[in-house]
Design a protein around this motif. Structure first.
Motif, short mmCIF file in Angstrom:
data_model
loop_
_atom_site.label_atom_id
_atom_site.label_comp_id
_atom_site.label_asym_id
_atom_site.label_seq_id
_atom_site.Cartn_x
_atom_site.Cartn_y
_atom_site.Cartn_z
N UNK A 88 81.57 58.90 -57.69
CA UNK A 88 82.96 59.33 -57.66
C UNK A 88 83.37 59.96 -58.97
N UNK A 89 84.62 60.42 -59.01
CA UNK A 89 85.10 60.96 -60.29
C UNK A 89 86.31 60.19 -60.80
N UNK A 90 86.39 58.91 -60.46
CA UNK A 90 87.33 57.99 -61.13
C UNK A 90 86.71 57.61 -62.47
N UNK A 91 87.55 57.11 -63.39
CA UNK A 91 87.05 56.59 -64.67
C UNK A 91 86.09 55.44 -64.41
N UNK A 92 85.05 55.38 -65.24
CA UNK A 92 84.05 54.32 -65.08
C UNK A 92 84.68 52.92 -65.17
N UNK A 93 85.63 52.77 -66.12
CA UNK A 93 86.19 51.44 -66.36
C UNK A 93 86.92 50.88 -65.13
N UNK A 94 87.41 51.77 -64.25
CA UNK A 94 88.13 51.29 -63.07
C UNK A 94 87.20 50.51 -62.14
N UNK A 95 85.91 50.83 -62.17
CA UNK A 95 84.98 50.18 -61.26
C UNK A 95 84.11 49.13 -61.94
N UNK A 96 84.17 49.06 -63.29
CA UNK A 96 83.21 48.24 -64.04
C UNK A 96 83.20 46.78 -63.57
N UNK A 97 84.40 46.19 -63.47
CA UNK A 97 84.49 44.77 -63.12
C UNK A 97 83.95 44.52 -61.71
N UNK A 98 84.41 45.36 -60.77
CA UNK A 98 84.00 45.16 -59.38
C UNK A 98 82.49 45.30 -59.23
#
Ligand code: GDD
Length: 391
Positions: free
Chosen positions: A57-67
């Motif tokens: 995707x092209x969301x920021x990496x940090x948005x998915x890091x925890x999940x």
């Protein structure tokens, strides 16, 4: 070996999902108490010899890091988020990361759109795909003739299941069989995508033909307009031209299938997944047998950290996220309650919610009735709402 790739898109692709996805990227919006992307990911668990799952995707990496780190631990299969610097289209995004995807030398790639809700019959599709012996197999479903035009419409051979004809969102009716956005491919898909881009380059990329291929997002941003384009769409640019060439086959599902483009659809899909939990994950549902003392009707999910008053009446189709507090006498029907929402009820009258999505950290005061509404994060409601969006 098999790898799975889930296309999660990016912020500009989720515009129809706003305002709900302002705080959370759309793929992480909770359906039946689990992030949207969690449903295809957990379906991948059933695939034999699965080595890795990639989210592109092209969301920021940090948005998915925890999940991504918590789900990797839970599944015991590495789940990695791969970030595109800009949208490359559903096939271009896949092609960009071909080296990483091919790292384990998989024989098959399972490719999934993130914004579809279905049972994801992946092992069954994989078996069918091996028998067909083509480059790709597409999950299809029969829909009403009126709704088909919102999707890729296709015609398949009734005997061999070969894809004979494919048109993306046609203006005139072609078929009531549509593309579900769930695919199995052999690694040859990468050569095909490369072939298409090479053809384009050879033909010369004049501004007209390039803009025709660019997404509306890109054509709005002139900085990218004249850059060499690698924007390749799986449907129009790959599936359409390959139809009738004995390379693509179809697998029809008779289970439920929906596309999740609007906030309203997320409520319906949350209900479908809750109903599916009854068969696949009954422990995730709260039962009305008194384990939680509130009165429960139908399928209900309550996060373990949420507090529900014993006199509340919850359900059917309700999902309550982390740290939400539901006060005395509150009645909830067809709702998604996000993190930290508080619904108060201390007086003689009680709060009542029907067909409603409440954003993160919303407070609903006592005596307030909210029906058919969407409330943005961090709002306090002290007057009743009906058929409204509170921003
Ligand atoms: N990483 C990434 N990069 N993902 C993308 C990009 C991109 O540039 N563009 C789209 N996606 C993701 C979206 O998030 C979505 O999960 C999927 O790819 C398909 O999105 P679109 O290309 O916008 O197509 P669509 O959703 O309108 O329609 C597609 O899916 C339908 C089923 O839901 C088509 O394939 C239809 O034929 C199909 O019926």
């Amino acid at each position: 070996k098999v790898v799975a790739v889930i296309m999660v898109g990016g912020p500009t692709k989720g515009t129809r999902f706003r305002p709900l996805s302002l705080n959370i990227p759309k793929p992480l919006f909770p359906l039946a108490g689990q992030p949207m992307v969690h449903h295809p990911i957990s379906a991948c668990k059933r695939i034999p010899n699965l080595t890795q799952i990639f989210l592109i995707g092209f969301y920021e990496e940090r948005e998915f890091a925890l999940y991504v780190s918590s789900i990797s631990n839970e599944l015991k299969v590495p789940v990695r988020y791969l970030r595109e610097d800009k949208p490359h289209g559903s096939a271009g995004g896949l092609y960009n990361f071909r080296d990483l995807i091919m790292e384990d030398n998989p024989s098959h790639i399972v490719l999934l759109n993130c914004d579809v809700c279905c049972t994801f019959p992946l092992p069954e599709m994989l078996e069918a795909h091996k028998k067909y012996d083509g480059m790709g197999t597409i999950l299809v479903i029969k829909v009403s003739a009126e709704s088909a035009s919102q999707f890729g419409e296709l015609v398949a051979d009734p005997v061999t299941n070969e894809l004979l004809h494919y048109t993306e969102k046609p203006e005139t009716f072609v078929s009531d069989r549509i593309n579900c956005g769930v695919y199995i491919f052999t690694p040859d898909i990468f050569n095909t995508i490369e072939g298409v881009s090479t053809q384009w380059k050879d033909r010369g990329s004049d501004t007209f033909s390039m803009n025709r291929r660019l997404s509306s997002f890109e054509s709005l941003h002139s900085a990218t307009r004249n850059a060499p384009t690698h924007f390749v769409r799986l449907d129009q640019d790959i599936l359409s031209p390959l139809a009738g060439k004995k390379q693509l086959y179809t697998y029809e599902t008779l289970d439920f299938w929906e596309q999740i483009k609007t906030p309203g659809m997320s409520l319906r899909c949350s209900g479908l997944y809750l109903a599916q939990f009854r068969v696949t994950n009954p422990h995730l549902l709260v039962s009305g047998d008194g384990t939680k003392s509130a009165s429960i009707t139908g399928d209900v999910y309550v996060h373990p950290s949420a507090k529900v008053h014993p006199s509340a009446k919850i359900g059917p189709n309700v999902s309550i996220s982390a740290n939400a507090r539901i006060g005395a006498g509150v009645r909830l029907i067809s709702c998604i309650i996000l993190d930290n929402v508080e619904i108060k009820a201390t007086g003689d009258y009680n709060s009542k919610l029907g067909i409603t999505i409440l954003g993160e950290a919303v407070t609903v005061e006592d005596e307030v009735v909210v029906i058919n509404s969407i409330v943005l994060p961090h709002k306090t409601l002290n007057v009743s709402k009906k058929n409204s969006v509170t921003a």
